[in-house]
Scaffold this active site. Structure first.
Site, PDB file in Angstrom:
ATOM      1  N   ILE A  68      56.202  37.663  51.801  1.00  0.00           N
ATOM      2  CA  ILE A  68      56.656  37.150  50.507  1.00  0.00           C
ATOM      3  C   ILE A  68      57.582  35.948  50.712  1.00  0.00           C
ATOM      4  O   ILE A  68      58.688  36.089  51.253  1.00  0.00           O
ATOM      5  CB  ILE A  68      57.352  38.273  49.687  1.00  0.00           C
ATOM      6  CG1 ILE A  68      56.409  39.490  49.562  1.00  0.00           C
ATOM      7  CG2 ILE A  68      57.804  37.745  48.325  1.00  0.00           C
ATOM      8  CD1 ILE A  68      55.040  39.207  48.964  1.00  0.00           C
ATOM      9  N   GLU A  73      47.952  31.473  48.739  1.00  0.00           N
ATOM     10  CA  GLU A  73      47.459  31.316  47.358  1.00  0.00           C
ATOM     11  C   GLU A  73      45.921  31.355  47.307  1.00  0.00           C
ATOM     12  O   GLU A  73      45.283  30.699  46.486  1.00  0.00           O
ATOM     13  CB  GLU A  73      48.059  30.070  46.690  1.00  0.00           C
ATOM     14  CG  GLU A  73      49.595  30.194  46.651  1.00  0.00           C
ATOM     15  CD  GLU A  73      50.324  29.338  45.641  1.00  0.00           C
ATOM     16  OE1 GLU A  73      49.696  28.899  44.669  1.00  0.00           O
ATOM     17  OE2 GLU A  73      51.544  29.148  45.827  1.00  0.00           O
TER      18      GLU A  73
HETATM   19  N1  COS Z   1      42.622  34.016  35.093  1.00  0.00           N
HETATM   20  C1  COS Z   1      42.672  35.070  34.235  1.00  0.00           C
HETATM   21  N2  COS Z   1      42.063  36.238  34.457  1.00  0.00           N
HETATM   22  C2  COS Z   1      41.364  36.376  35.599  1.00  0.00           C
HETATM   23  C3  COS Z   1      41.246  35.334  36.535  1.00  0.00           C
HETATM   24  C4  COS Z   1      41.902  34.111  36.247  1.00  0.00           C
HETATM   25  N3  COS Z   1      41.848  33.078  37.102  1.00  0.00           N
HETATM   26  N4  COS Z   1      40.509  35.751  37.575  1.00  0.00           N
HETATM   27  C5  COS Z   1      40.143  37.014  37.316  1.00  0.00           C
HETATM   28  N5  COS Z   1      40.656  37.386  36.113  1.00  0.00           N
HETATM   29  C6  COS Z   1      40.458  38.657  35.428  1.00  0.00           C
HETATM   30  C7  COS Z   1      38.980  38.902  35.261  1.00  0.00           C
HETATM   31  O1  COS Z   1      38.497  38.313  34.070  1.00  0.00           O
HETATM   32  C8  COS Z   1      38.894  40.421  35.232  1.00  0.00           C
HETATM   33  O2  COS Z   1      39.205  40.885  33.942  1.00  0.00           O
HETATM   34  P1  COS Z   1      38.046  41.563  32.990  1.00  0.00           P
HETATM   35  O3  COS Z   1      37.555  42.736  33.782  1.00  0.00           O
HETATM   36  O4  COS Z   1      38.786  41.917  31.760  1.00  0.00           O
HETATM   37  O5  COS Z   1      37.035  40.491  32.820  1.00  0.00           O
HETATM   38  C9  COS Z   1      40.023  40.842  36.140  1.00  0.00           C
HETATM   39  O6  COS Z   1      40.930  39.727  36.239  1.00  0.00           O
HETATM   40  C10 COS Z   1      39.528  41.196  37.523  1.00  0.00           C
HETATM   41  O7  COS Z   1      38.875  40.078  38.062  1.00  0.00           O
HETATM   42  P2  COS Z   1      37.737  40.190  39.161  1.00  0.00           P
HETATM   43  O8  COS Z   1      36.749  41.247  38.741  1.00  0.00           O
HETATM   44  O9  COS Z   1      37.232  38.825  39.435  1.00  0.00           O
HETATM   45  O10 COS Z   1      38.601  40.737  40.410  1.00  0.00           O
HETATM   46  P3  COS Z   1      38.150  40.935  41.911  1.00  0.00           P
HETATM   47  O11 COS Z   1      39.007  41.983  42.471  1.00  0.00           O
HETATM   48  O12 COS Z   1      36.679  41.100  42.030  1.00  0.00           O
HETATM   49  O13 COS Z   1      38.419  39.528  42.670  1.00  0.00           O
HETATM   50  C11 COS Z   1      39.669  37.649  43.439  1.00  0.00           C
HETATM   51  C12 COS Z   1      39.369  38.669  42.362  1.00  0.00           C
HETATM   52  C13 COS Z   1      38.978  37.833  44.760  1.00  0.00           C
HETATM   53  C14 COS Z   1      39.279  36.320  42.871  1.00  0.00           C
HETATM   54  C15 COS Z   1      41.191  37.797  43.587  1.00  0.00           C
HETATM   55  O14 COS Z   1      41.510  39.056  44.128  1.00  0.00           O
HETATM   56  C16 COS Z   1      41.884  36.726  44.380  1.00  0.00           C
HETATM   57  O15 COS Z   1      42.113  35.614  43.889  1.00  0.00           O
HETATM   58  N6  COS Z   1      42.246  37.077  45.635  1.00  0.00           N
HETATM   59  C17 COS Z   1      43.106  36.227  46.418  1.00  0.00           C
HETATM   60  C18 COS Z   1      44.516  36.588  46.127  1.00  0.00           C
HETATM   61  C19 COS Z   1      45.439  35.541  46.556  1.00  0.00           C
HETATM   62  O16 COS Z   1      45.315  34.370  46.216  1.00  0.00           O
HETATM   63  N7  COS Z   1      46.430  35.959  47.321  1.00  0.00           N
HETATM   64  C20 COS Z   1      47.435  35.091  47.751  1.00  0.00           C
HETATM   65  C21 COS Z   1      48.721  35.750  47.445  1.00  0.00           C
HETATM   66  S1  COS Z   1      49.848  34.754  46.680  1.00  0.00           S
HETATM   67  S2  COS Z   1      50.530  33.610  48.119  1.00  0.00           S
END
Ligand code: COS
Length: 386
Positions: A156, A363
Site C-alpha cells: 500500500i 494500478e
Molecule cells: N467502472 C465502474 N464499474 C466497473 C468498472 C469500472 N471501470 N469495471 C468493472 N466495474 C463493475 C462491473 O460493471 C461489474 O458490475 P455489474 O456486475 O453490476 O455489471 C463489477 O464491477 C465487477 O466487474 P467485473 O465482472 O469486470 O470484475 P472481474 O472480477 O471480472 O474483473 C478486473 C475486474 C480484472 C478488471 C479488475 O479486477 C481489475 O481491474 N483488476 C486489477 C486491479 C488493480 O488495478 N489493482 C491495482 C491495485 S491499486 S495500485
C-alpha cells in the site's frame, strides 16, 4: 474547473520550475536516503499539488483531467518518487471520497487531503488478491453502528505516512465476488489498525509501500463510501482516473529520458563524431520520440473525453497499456544510448530504468489492461456500438 489558458499555463510553468530547480538536483540524494526531504514536501504543499484533484469548495484546485495530466506530464520529468509523495492524495487515495463521498465525509477529510496535512492511501491489494481484486478477503462485518475489519492489505503506497485509508473490504462473506465488497474511510488511529515496515524495492526509493493490517478494527458505519456492495465499482472508477494519471507520469519520464538521450548523444563522440550522427542511435531516439508523442496524444484525448463526461474505461486502459509499455522501451533505449554509462549509478539513467518498471504493474498490470480492453470491445460490439 475549466481553467483559463493563462492560469493553466502559469500553473504548468510553476510545476516545471519546481521540477527542474528543486527536484532534479535532489534526485540522487532522495534515492540514496530513501526519503523525500520535508522541505520539498512543504514546497509541494505550497504549490497546491496535494489538492489538484480536490474540489475548490474543500480547498483544492479542482483541475479538470486534462490539466491534471498536463501537471503529471511535468511532475513525471524527475524521479517518480517526488510525484508519489502527493500521488495518492491526487489520485487513488482521495478520489473515492471526491466521486462517491457524502457531504459530511467530504467536509471532514478533503480539506486536509487538499492541503497535504492529511495523507490519503488506497488499500485494495491483498496477499492473495492483486489482479483479481474482486477476490479480496479482508472482512468488514456489521456490529451495531460499526463494521469490524479483519485482514491484511499489501504493497500500500504511502501507508507509513497515511492518516486515512480508502479500504475495500468484504461486507458480505456469502458473496465471494465483486458484489460482496464495500469501501470505507479508515482513520490511521483506529485501534486494531497497524502498518508494516516499508518493503525494500527495485526502484522509486523515497516512495514507500507497506502492509496494512486490520485486527478487529472497528470502523463507524458512517465511514462507508457509497452503498454497501458497491465498493468494487468505487475502486474501479477510481482506477479509471488513476490509470490516466499514471500514463501521464510515465510519459513525463519518457520525455525526460529523450532529453537525456539527445543531450548525451550530442556530446558523446565515437568513430570520430557525436553518436547523435550515427543512424542506429538516431533510430532509438526517433522511436522513443514517436512513441512518447503518441502516448501524450492518447492521454490528452482520453482526459478531454473524461472531462466531457464520457466513460473512459476503454481509453484509460488503452492509454495505460501503451504509455507505460512505451516508457519501459524508452528507458531501455536510454540505457543503450548511454552505453556503459547507462549502467553506472552516477549518470542516473539506470535509476530511471528501475523506477519505471512499476508503471507496468501498479494500478493494473499491462495484462489486466489488455483484458479490460478486450472486454470493453466485446461489450460494445454486443451492444452494436463498435
Ligand atoms: N467502472 C465502474 N464499474 C466497473 C468498472 C469500472 N471501470 N469495471 C468493472 N466495474 C463493475 C462491473 O460493471 C461489474 O458490475 P455489474 O456486475 O453490476 O455489471 C463489477 O464491477 C465487477 O466487474 P467485473 O465482472 O469486470 O470484475 P472481474 O472480477 O471480472 O474483473 C478486473 C475486474 C480484472 C478488471 C479488475 O479486477 C481489475 O481491474 N483488476 C486489477 C486491479 C488493480 O488495478 N489493482 C491495482 C491495485 S491499486 S495500485
Amino acid at each position: 474547473m475549466a481553467f483559463d489558458q493563462e492560469v493553466r499555463d502559469a500553473l504548468i510553468e510553476q510545476v516545471r520550475r519546481f521540477v527542474t530547480e528543486v527536484c532534479v538536483p535532489a534526485e540522487a540524494d532522495v534515492a540514496e536516503n530513501d526519503e523525500v526531504p520535508q522541505s520539498i514536501v512543504d514546497e509541494m504543499k505550497a504549490l497546491g499539488l496535494f489538492g489538484i484533484a480536490v474540489p475548490e469548495e474543500y480547498g483544492g484546485l479542482q483541475l479538470d483531467m486534462e490539466t491534471e495530466c498536463l501537471v503529471a506530464l511535468e511532475l513525471g520529468q524527475t524521479s517518480p518518487a517526488f510525484r508519489s509523495v502527493a500521488g495518492t492524495n491526487i489520485g487513488i487515495g482521495s478520489q473515492a471520497l471526491v466521486l462517491f463521498g457524502t457531504e459530511e465525509q467530504k467536509q471532514r477529510w478533503l480539506p486536509g487531503v487538499a492541503s497535504g496535512d492529511l495523507i490519503a492511501s488506497f488499500a485494495l491489494t491483498e496477499p492473495e488478491a492483486g489482479s483479481d481484486a474482486a477476490g479480496l478477503k479482508t472482512k468488514a462485518i456489521r456490529d451495531g453502528d460499526h463494521y469490524v475489519l479483519n485482514g491484511t492489505k499489501r504493497f500500500i503506497t504511502n501507508a507509513n505516512k497515511a492518516d486515512i485509508f480508502t479500504v475495500m473490504a468484504r461486507t458480505n462473506p456469502d458473496d465471494p465476488g465483486a458484489k460482496g465488497v464495500s469501501a470505507f474511510v479508515v482513520e490511521r488511529n483506529t485501534p486494531g489498525l497497524s502498518v508494516g515496515v516499508p518493503e525494500k524495492k527495485m526502484g522509486q526509493q523515497g516512495a514507500h509501500i507497506c502492509d496494512v493490517i486490520f485486527e478487529d478494527a472497528r470502523v463507524p458505519a458512517a465511514n462507508m463510501i457509497g452503498k454497501e456492495g458497491e465498493g468494487f465499482k468505487v475502486a474501479m472508477s477510481v482506477l479509471d482516473k488513476g490509470r490516466l494519471h499514471i500514463s501521464a507520469v510515465a510519459t513525463g519520464v519518457s520525455k525526460r529520458l529523450i532529453r537525456e538521450m539527445v543531450n548525451y548523444a550530442l556530446e558523446r563522440k565515437q568513430f570520430g563524431k557525436p553518436i547523435m550522427e550515427h543512424q542506429l542511435i538516431q533510430a532509438m531516439i526517433a522511436d522513443s520520440q514517436a512513441e512518447t508523442y503518441a502516448a501524450e496524444c492518447m492521454i490528452l484525448d482520453a482526459a478531454r473525453r473524461r472531462d466531457a463526461g464520457e466513460d473512459v474505461t476503454l481509453l484509460a486502459s488503452s492509454t495505460k497499456l501503451f504509455a507505460t509499455e512505451a516508457c519501459g522501451r524508452v528507458a531501455d533505449r536510454a540505457v543503450q544510448v548511454f552505453g556503459g554509462a547507462g549502467y553506472v549509478t552516477d549518470y542516473g539513467i539506470e535509476r530511471f530504468y528501475r523506477d519505471v518498471r512499476i508503471f507496468r504493474l501498479y494500478e493494473g498490470t499491462s495484462q489486466i489492461q489488455q483484458i479490460i480492453i478486450a472486454r470493453e470491445l466485446a461489450r460494445a460490439a454486443k451492444a452494436g456500438k463498435l
